[in-house]
Design a protein around this motif. Structure first.
Motif, mmCIF file in Angstrom:
data_model
loop_
_atom_site.group_PDB
_atom_site.id
_atom_site.type_symbol
_atom_site.label_atom_id
_atom_site.label_comp_id
_atom_site.label_asym_id
_atom_site.label_seq_id
_atom_site.Cartn_x
_atom_site.Cartn_y
_atom_site.Cartn_z
ATOM 1 N N LYS A 1 -10.156 0.364 5.028
ATOM 2 C CA LYS A 1 -9.119 1.328 5.407
ATOM 3 C C LYS A 1 -9.746 2.631 5.917
ATOM 4 O O LYS A 1 -9.241 3.251 6.860
ATOM 5 C CB LYS A 1 -8.204 1.597 4.220
ATOM 6 N N ALA A 2 -10.849 3.037 5.291
ATOM 7 C CA ALA A 2 -11.521 4.264 5.715
ATOM 8 C C ALA A 2 -12.045 4.131 7.142
ATOM 9 O O ALA A 2 -11.923 5.056 7.954
ATOM 10 C CB ALA A 2 -12.668 4.583 4.761
ATOM 11 N N GLN A 3 -12.602 2.966 7.461
ATOM 12 C CA GLN A 3 -13.097 2.727 8.821
ATOM 13 C C GLN A 3 -11.947 2.721 9.822
ATOM 14 O O GLN A 3 -12.052 3.301 10.907
ATOM 15 C CB GLN A 3 -13.836 1.385 8.876
ATOM 16 N N ALA A 4 -10.857 2.064 9.444
ATOM 17 C CA ALA A 4 -9.701 1.974 10.343
ATOM 18 C C ALA A 4 -9.102 3.356 10.604
ATOM 19 O O ALA A 4 -8.744 3.692 11.738
ATOM 20 C CB ALA A 4 -8.652 1.041 9.746
ATOM 21 N N ALA B 275 0.839 -1.204 0.000
ATOM 22 C CA ALA B 275 0.000 0.000 0.000
ATOM 23 C C ALA B 275 0.872 1.251 0.000
ATOM 24 O O ALA B 275 1.928 1.291 0.625
ATOM 25 C CB ALA B 275 -0.917 0.000 1.215
ATOM 26 N N ASP B 276 0.420 2.270 -0.714
ATOM 27 C CA ASP B 276 1.124 3.550 -0.752
ATOM 28 C C ASP B 276 1.184 4.119 0.671
ATOM 29 O O ASP B 276 0.143 4.327 1.304
ATOM 30 C CB ASP B 276 0.359 4.515 -1.661
ATOM 31 N N PRO B 277 2.380 4.360 1.193
ATOM 32 C CA PRO B 277 2.505 4.842 2.580
ATOM 33 C C PRO B 277 1.849 6.202 2.809
ATOM 34 O O PRO B 277 1.508 6.543 3.946
ATOM 35 C CB PRO B 277 4.017 4.909 2.794
ATOM 36 N N LYS B 278 1.652 6.977 1.737
ATOM 37 C CA LYS B 278 0.985 8.269 1.903
ATOM 38 C C LYS B 278 -0.487 8.075 2.292
ATOM 39 O O LYS B 278 -1.089 8.938 2.920
ATOM 40 C CB LYS B 278 1.086 9.078 0.611
ATOM 41 N N ILE B 279 -1.031 6.934 1.900
ATOM 42 C CA ILE B 279 -2.413 6.595 2.231
ATOM 43 C C ILE B 279 -2.458 5.666 3.438
ATOM 44 O O ILE B 279 -3.303 5.787 4.309
ATOM 45 C CB ILE B 279 -3.110 5.937 1.025
ATOM 46 N N HIS C 237 -2.381 -2.490 7.854
ATOM 47 C CA HIS C 237 -1.376 -2.847 8.858
ATOM 48 C C HIS C 237 -1.002 -1.620 9.696
ATOM 49 O O HIS C 237 -0.719 -1.730 10.887
ATOM 50 C CB HIS C 237 -0.110 -3.390 8.197
ATOM 51 N N ASN C 238 -0.987 -0.448 9.039
ATOM 52 C CA ASN C 238 -0.582 0.786 9.716
ATOM 53 C C ASN C 238 -1.619 1.297 10.710
ATOM 54 O O ASN C 238 -1.360 2.240 11.450
ATOM 55 C CB ASN C 238 -0.289 1.889 8.694
#
Length: 231
Positions: free
Chosen positions: A220-223, A132-136, A140-141
């Motif tokens: 990802k949006a929820q997280a 995944a693009d780290p900017k987004i 895992h992050n």
């Protein structure tokens, strides 16, 4: 009697400093996880096995990028689901256990993984298929994704047809039937993957279409909205 009493007194006296010693402080990277509310999954279920691949050189980047991080952390809700999946696995296959390869990951490490794809000559447009693009950020992050496999009663990982972090269709769940027809995967390898998927989806995780080992606990949006990114 006097000698014995003196001996016991001295023994007790010398034992006091050891007993009074403070616990060894956790590595800073682990303390950062705990401070953000994440939990060590083995404290939720001691039966889950952990071998963080990014704390070794056995990964696509070829080096240890986690340093002192050797325990797997997740958001509490995710850890409970993982424990449920492990219980379902043991019910279906007594003696088998989940083996975790990666869990919560600092976003700073995400940049290392993202940049390492350039050395593998992965086309820029295809990079997000694997990292995944780290900017987004990756799930895992946020502590809401898990990479894992199944280990047998002897602790040996089942044959899934590829290693963890294999880049290509052979690792894609969506391509399994095609790979099976072409003889590139065996029926047993696909069954092993299905075993992992069955227990994980029953516990509330979602399948990733390009990595048999990766499962998400929410979007990802929820997280991002619920937890925020781990720096």
């Amino acid at each position: 009697m006097l000698k014995t009493a003196i001996y016991l007194l001295l023994a007790g006296f010398t034992a006091l400093p050891a007993a009074a010693q403070s616990p060894k402080p956790l590595p800073a990277i682990e303390q950062k996880m705990i401070d953000r509310g994440l939990v060590d999954i083995q404290k939720v279920d001691a039966g889950i096995l952990v071998e963080l691949k990014y704390s070794t050189t056995d990964n696509f980047i070829g080096r240890d990028v986690y340093g002192e991080l050797t325990r797997a952390y997740l958001q509490p809700e995710m850890a409970k689901r993982l424990a449920k999946a492990n219980a379902l696995l043991q019910k279906e296959k007594p003696g088998y256990k989940l083996l975790v390869y990666d869990a919560a990951r600092p976003n700073s490490v995400q940049y290392d993984l993202w940049n390492a794809l350039d050395n593998l000559k992965i086309p820029a447009g295809s990079k997000t298929m694997y990292v995944a693009d780290p900017k987004i950020g990756s799930n895992h992050n946020f502590g809401c994704a898990i990479d894992l496999t199944v280990a047998d009663a002897n602790g040996k990982p089942l044959d899934m047809g590829t290693k963890f972090d294999f880049f290509g269709p052979l690792a894609y769940p969506r391509s399994e039937q095609e790979m099976l027809k072409k003889g590139k995967l065996t029926a047993r390898q696909v069954e092993n993957r299905q075993l992992l998927r069955n227990v994980m989806t029953q516990a509330g995780f979602k399948v990733n279409t390009t990595e048999w080992w990766h499962f998400d606990g929410m979007s990802k949006a929820q997280a991002r909205a619920r937890y925020g990114i781990i720096p």
